[in-house]
Design an enzyme around this catalytic site. Sequence first.
Site, PDB file in Angstrom:
ATOM      1  N   ARG A  61       0.821  -1.212   0.000  1.00 26.79           N
ATOM      2  CA  ARG A  61       0.000   0.000   0.000  1.00 26.79           C
ATOM      3  C   ARG A  61       0.865   1.276   0.000  1.00 26.79           C
ATOM      4  NH1 ARG A  61      -5.806   0.564   0.381  1.00 26.79           N
ATOM      5  NH2 ARG A  61      -6.020   2.808   0.445  1.00 26.79           N
ATOM      6  N   ASN A 103     -12.127  16.555  -0.893  1.00 24.43           N
ATOM      7  CA  ASN A 103     -12.974  15.377  -1.074  1.00 24.43           C
ATOM      8  C   ASN A 103     -14.423  15.753  -0.817  1.00 24.43           C
ATOM      9  OD1 ASN A 103     -13.763  12.690  -1.393  1.00 24.43           O
ATOM     10  ND2 ASN A 103     -13.250  12.112   0.713  1.00 24.43           N
ATOM     11  N   THR A 104     -15.334  15.056  -1.473  1.00 22.92           N
ATOM     12  CA  THR A 104     -16.755  15.226  -1.169  1.00 22.92           C
ATOM     13  C   THR A 104     -17.227  13.986  -0.439  1.00 22.92           C
ATOM     14  OG1 THR A 104     -17.504  14.189  -3.211  1.00 22.92           O
ATOM     15  CG2 THR A 104     -17.157  16.559  -3.264  1.00 22.92           C
ATOM     16  N   HIS A 105     -18.148  14.195   0.508  1.00 25.20           N
ATOM     17  CA  HIS A 105     -18.668  13.077   1.291  1.00 25.20           C
ATOM     18  C   HIS A 105     -20.186  13.206   1.384  1.00 25.20           C
ATOM     19  CE1 HIS A 105     -18.610   9.877   4.236  1.00 25.20           C
ATOM     20  NE2 HIS A 105     -19.421  10.588   4.975  1.00 25.20           N
ATOM     21  N   ASP A 137      -7.238  15.049   5.217  1.00 23.34           N
ATOM     22  CA  ASP A 137      -6.072  14.916   6.098  1.00 23.34           C
ATOM     23  C   ASP A 137      -5.836  13.426   6.338  1.00 23.34           C
ATOM     24  OD1 ASP A 137      -7.921  14.122   7.987  1.00 23.34           O
ATOM     25  OD2 ASP A 137      -7.664  15.869   9.293  1.00 23.34           O
ATOM     26  N   GLY A 139      -6.854  11.449   8.592  1.00 21.17           N
ATOM     27  CA  GLY A 139      -7.967  10.682   9.162  1.00 21.17           C
ATOM     28  C   GLY A 139      -8.971  10.257   8.099  1.00 21.17           C
ATOM     29  N   ASP A 141     -12.267  11.045   6.684  1.00 22.03           N
ATOM     30  CA  ASP A 141     -13.309  12.080   6.594  1.00 22.03           C
ATOM     31  C   ASP A 141     -13.259  13.059   7.765  1.00 22.03           C
ATOM     32  OD1 ASP A 141     -14.187  10.833   4.246  1.00 22.03           O
ATOM     33  OD2 ASP A 141     -15.528   9.508   5.335  1.00 22.03           O
TER      34      ASP A 141
END
Length: 196
Positions: A61, A103-105, A137, A139, A141
Amino acid sequence: MVLVSGAGTNLAALLEAGVDPAYGARVVAVGSDRPGTEALERADRAGVATFVHRVADCVDRAAWDVGLADLVAAHQPDLVVSAGFMKLVGPAFLARFGGRFVNTHPALLPAFPGTHAVADALAHGVRVTGATLFMVDEGVDTGAIIDQRAVRVADDDTVASLHGRIKDVERTMLVEHVGAMARKGWTIHDRRVTIS
Ligand code: GRF
């Protein structure tokens, strides 16, 4: 630069907005963690460069993360947008793109983080949910919030119907802010993102 994994309706909205030079932002490339997605087909049709970078093709990864950062850096983006990109990036990527990776959530963070946000919100019985645009970041979300839009939950909503209405406001919010960030710039202090 836009990272995708699936349908790419958010990507489509950004591609469309970028046609107008006054918008201030243009999608320079599209990267995916899986081949054969509708999002990649949309990018191809728009004549935008694409790449596929699979975890399965990397030794681990961490190597995938470094490789992703290299592939993205090759396009010299000012801003990287995760639009339905279903992978968490690691330290190497964030070291290079932290502070300019959004990002979109499909929920009102910090409620319902993770990959089943719409189903989790519905199962919890909330009456209002929505979409959040935030800076990525380390974490899950947890990053500084740029904006949020609320959506009411209907009594007869299913995951699909609710997600459909969330995606409508999510797209509008994403397009508005990506353009504004490109035109005006932004700063981040104490979890406050200011676009000006
Ligand atoms: C969006 O709702 C995003 O927030 C979620 O997955 C959806 C992606 O949609 N993570 P699309 O691929 O842009 O159509």
